[in-house]
Every structure is written in C-alpha cells, then in structure tokens.
Write an enzyme that holds these catalytic residues in place. Structure first.
Site: not given
Length: 154
Positions: A91, A122-123
């Site tokens: 992130y 997004c994984h």
C-alpha cells in the site's frame, strides 16, 4: 444505461461479471448470482479471459473498463493495473507512486472499493511487511490468487 451480466464458476467461487454496451463495470465474487444472465460480447469476452486466467494461460486482460469512483480511487485503480502478474506491491508503494506517501490508509480504502476484481489486481497489494491484509472477498482467496500467479511459494 443497459446492464448486461454473466456468471463464471471459478476454482475459488462464483464470479459475477457486469458490463454496459461499451465497457466492463464490475467483476466480483458472489455467494449467489445477483442478476439473471443477460450476456453481450463484453460479458462473453470477460468470462473467456477469466477462464484462461484461472487455467493459467492468461496473465494480462484485454478488456475495456469503466470505473466509477472518486478521482483518488481512480488514480489508485490505475496504479493497480500497472502491477505485473506474479508481483506484489505494498500500500505504501502505491501511495508513494501517487506522490502522497501519507495516504497509505486512503490507498487501502480505495483498494477495497475496487469494482473490477482480478482484472484490476487489488489482490497483488500487501502490507509493507509482506503480510496479506485486506481483501474484501476473503484473505483465503487473496492467498489462492497470489499462489496461482507464483507470488507466494509456500
């Protein structure tokens, strides 16, 4: 806006795919179909490409996408699309790429709102320490997808 829909039974659960006449608007894991199948060429193409991905013969998707979200969310989702198959980023990496290193939590929130799962990967986003955090469809699915792509070896 006319919405088309189709389902795909993946190795990790039922996937609902939605599109309008021009672009894919949603790919999500569901317990049961949210809509009756009403397919168009985009739905058929997305399901074919998802099947190839799960079979291991596709690493990139070639589909028109339409995002509906805030400017920040869309910037995060664009960053997600740049994460290569078989790789993971944090992130913090995404926040840094957006020239906003303090936005780690906001990146996490935007990541969690990704409407086009798997295709917008997004994984592939993990904690700074490599931990598997935050996946709305269940961490077990995130782990499966990362193992499938060769990112996790154990």
């Amino acid at each position: 806006m006319e919405i088309f829909s189709g389902r795909f039974e993946s190795p990790i659960g039922l996937v609902q795919v939605e599109a309008d006449m021009e672009a894919l608007i949603s790919v999500s894991f569901v317990e049961a179909s949210q809509r009756a199948d009403r397919r168009n060429l985009l739905i058929d193409g997305a399901i074919d490409q998802l099947a190839q991905y799960f079979q291991g013969s596709r690493r990139e998707f070639d589909l028109p996408l339409q995002f509906q979200g805030t400017e920040f969310q869309q910037a995060v989702w664009q960053q997600l699309m740049g994460i290569p198959y078989g790789r993971m980023v944090s992130y913090q990496d995404i926040a840094n790429a957006l020239d906003n290193p303090g936005a780690v939590r906001a990146v996490g929130a935007a990541n969690g709102q990704n409407p086009i799962s798997i295709i917008v990967p997004c994984h592939r986003v993990v904690g700074s320490d490599g931990s598997l955090t935050g996946y709305g469809s269940g961490l077990w699915r995130k782990e499966w997808l990362l193992r499938h792509e060769g990112s996790l070896l154990l």
